[in-house]
Design an enzyme around this catalytic site. Structure first.
Site, PDB file in Angstrom:
ATOM      1  N   ARG A 111     -22.665  82.084  35.905  1.00 17.31           N
ATOM      2  CA  ARG A 111     -21.300  82.604  36.119  1.00 17.31           C
ATOM      3  C   ARG A 111     -21.019  83.583  34.999  1.00 17.31           C
ATOM      4  NH1 ARG A 111     -15.812  79.623  38.086  1.00 17.31           N
ATOM      5  NH2 ARG A 111     -17.005  79.830  39.993  1.00 17.31           N
ATOM      6  N   HIS A 138     -19.366  86.341  45.064  1.00 18.11           N
ATOM      7  CA  HIS A 138     -19.357  84.885  44.911  1.00 18.11           C
ATOM      8  C   HIS A 138     -20.102  84.266  46.110  1.00 18.11           C
ATOM      9  CE1 HIS A 138     -18.316  81.093  43.364  1.00 18.11           C
ATOM     10  NE2 HIS A 138     -17.019  81.059  43.564  1.00 18.11           N
ATOM     11  N   GLN A 141     -19.696  80.544  47.345  1.00 14.73           N
ATOM     12  CA  GLN A 141     -18.399  80.308  47.981  1.00 14.73           C
ATOM     13  C   GLN A 141     -18.432  80.734  49.450  1.00 14.73           C
ATOM     14  OE1 GLN A 141     -15.418  79.026  46.502  1.00 14.73           O
ATOM     15  NE2 GLN A 141     -14.926  78.888  48.682  1.00 14.73           N
ATOM     16  N   ASP A 242      -6.645  84.392  47.868  1.00 16.67           N
ATOM     17  CA  ASP A 242      -7.186  83.903  46.597  1.00 16.67           C
ATOM     18  C   ASP A 242      -6.132  84.254  45.548  1.00 16.67           C
ATOM     19  OD1 ASP A 242      -8.835  83.057  44.509  1.00 16.67           O
ATOM     20  OD2 ASP A 242     -10.186  84.784  44.599  1.00 16.67           O
ATOM     21  N   CYS A 284     -10.339  79.674  48.335  1.00 17.88           N
ATOM     22  CA  CYS A 284     -11.507  79.167  47.602  1.00 17.88           C
ATOM     23  C   CYS A 284     -11.111  78.193  46.491  1.00 17.88           C
ATOM     24  CB  CYS A 284     -12.313  80.325  47.035  1.00 17.88           C
ATOM     25  SG  CYS A 284     -11.430  81.281  45.788  1.00 17.88           S
ATOM     26  N   ARG A 311     -18.611  73.245  49.294  1.00 18.82           N
ATOM     27  CA  ARG A 311     -19.366  73.879  48.218  1.00 18.82           C
ATOM     28  C   ARG A 311     -20.604  73.055  47.870  1.00 18.82           C
ATOM     29  NH1 ARG A 311     -17.139  77.576  44.852  1.00 18.82           N
ATOM     30  NH2 ARG A 311     -19.337  77.613  44.221  1.00 18.82           N
TER      31      ARG A 311
END
Ligand code: CP
Ligand code: NVA
Length: 330
Positions: A111, A138, A141, A242, A284, A311
């Protein structure tokens, strides 16, 4: 690249439409099996004795927990390395870190802030690198998101996800999650309408990535852009948003909250915009109240907590494909 260069997962753009479909279908298959108490033979002990490094320069709840859980399900050891744990970025270069980490582990899940960081890690790593969120993408996700959308109707007799012709409305910031979602939608034949305030539209570079993704699809989903939330919502099956302030943008908070006024997803907005009768809501997470009302977020149309759980199944599917099977997605 050498014939021995590992295959990395940096974005949904790295996958063919068929591969994305397979990753989602495998996630669903593993979810069903494992939830009924059965770890599939192909996963059992698949990473025994192997370490997966997780270098995270930003906070995480879902990505960390799902990745650690997935590595353990496969019998491996997840090694979490937060930004204060290793020399990277303070005392040591990305190049040196990539070479050293990859000499002792079987994969790196990273990340990062700028996408170039995870791209550089991948360039110099001798093991697969999986992007656990960068400022542009991402992918883990988005595998979970398509699982969430598809699983309700997934049939084992078909090899597709059955999503062609569906419409997603994204109302909010054009960010990393949207970019990979739009790439995936294009590949899977799902239309996506994006409403952002003026000045927060999809950057031209990302529009090009999305249109290149469309070119890989037998029947591409279309991208529609507007500054009016109601226009995006018209006939949408799924409303998604988001945070308006992504990690690293904290200094812009006041300016962003002002700019995004009127973009909060509420039942009233969905009704005014003319979403399909059966619309559902996705996010998310982590969620802040400004982008979606409590009544939608905790309401019966919301699938956000199933999406979060997915996830885990997506991480298992991605690790199986990229680490156990070395990038062969089958
Ligand atoms: N959705 C997501 O990536 O959440 P975390 O930041 O908690 O990992
Ligand atoms: N867009 C958000 C997603 C967090 C999972 C961020 O980058 O902070």
């Amino acid at each position: 690249t050498s014939p021995f260069a590992p295959r990395h997962l940096l974005s949904i753009a790295d996958l063919t439409p068929a591969e994305l479909t397979t990753l989602v279908r495998n996630a669903h298959k593993h979810k069903t099996a494992i939830k009924s108490g059965e770890i599939p033979q192909s996963l059992r002990g698949a990473l025994t004795g192997k370490t997966v490094a997780m270098t995270f320069s930003k906070r995480s709840t879902r990505t960390r927990i799902s990745t650690e859980g997935a590595v353990v399900t496969l019998g491996g050891h997840p090694m979490f390395l937060g930004k204060d744990d290793i020399q990277l970025g303070v005392n040591e270069s990305l190049y040196d870190t990539a070479v050293v980490l990859s000499s002792m582990t079987s994969a790196i899940v990273a990340r990062v802030g700028p996408h170039s960081d995870v791209a550089d890690l991948a360039k110099h790593s001798s093991v697969p690198v999986i992007n656990a969120l960068s400022d542009l993408y991402h992918p883990l996700q988005i595998i979970a998101d398509f699982l969430t959308i598809a699983e309700v109707n997934l049939s084992s007799s078909s090899s597709t996800l059955g999503l062609e012709g569906m419409k997603i409305a994204w109302v909010g910031d054009a960010n990393n999650v949207l970019f990979d979602l739009a790439v995936g939608a294009a590949k899977l034949g799902v239309d996506i309408a994006v409403a952002t305030p003026k000045g927060y539209e999809i950057p031209q570079q990302m529009r090009e990535v999305i249109s290149q993704a469309a070119a890989t699809a037998p029947k591409a989903g279309k991208l529609f852009e507007t500054n009016v939330p109601e226009e995006a919502i018209k006939n949408a099956d799924i409303l998604v948003t988001d945070t308006w302030v992504s990690m690293g943008q904290e200094e812009e908070t006041a300016k962003r909250l002002a700019a995004f006024k009127g973009f909060q997803i509420t039942s009233e907005l969905a009704k005014r915009g003319g979403a399909k009768e059966t619309w559902s809501f996705m996010h998310c997470l982590p969620r802040h109240p400004e982008e979606v009302s409590d009544e939608v977020f905790y309401g019966p149309r919301s699938v956000v907590f199933r999406e979060a759980e997915n996830r885990l199944w997506s991480a298992i599917s991605a690790l199986e494909a990229f680490v156990v099977n070395k990038g062969k997605i089958q």
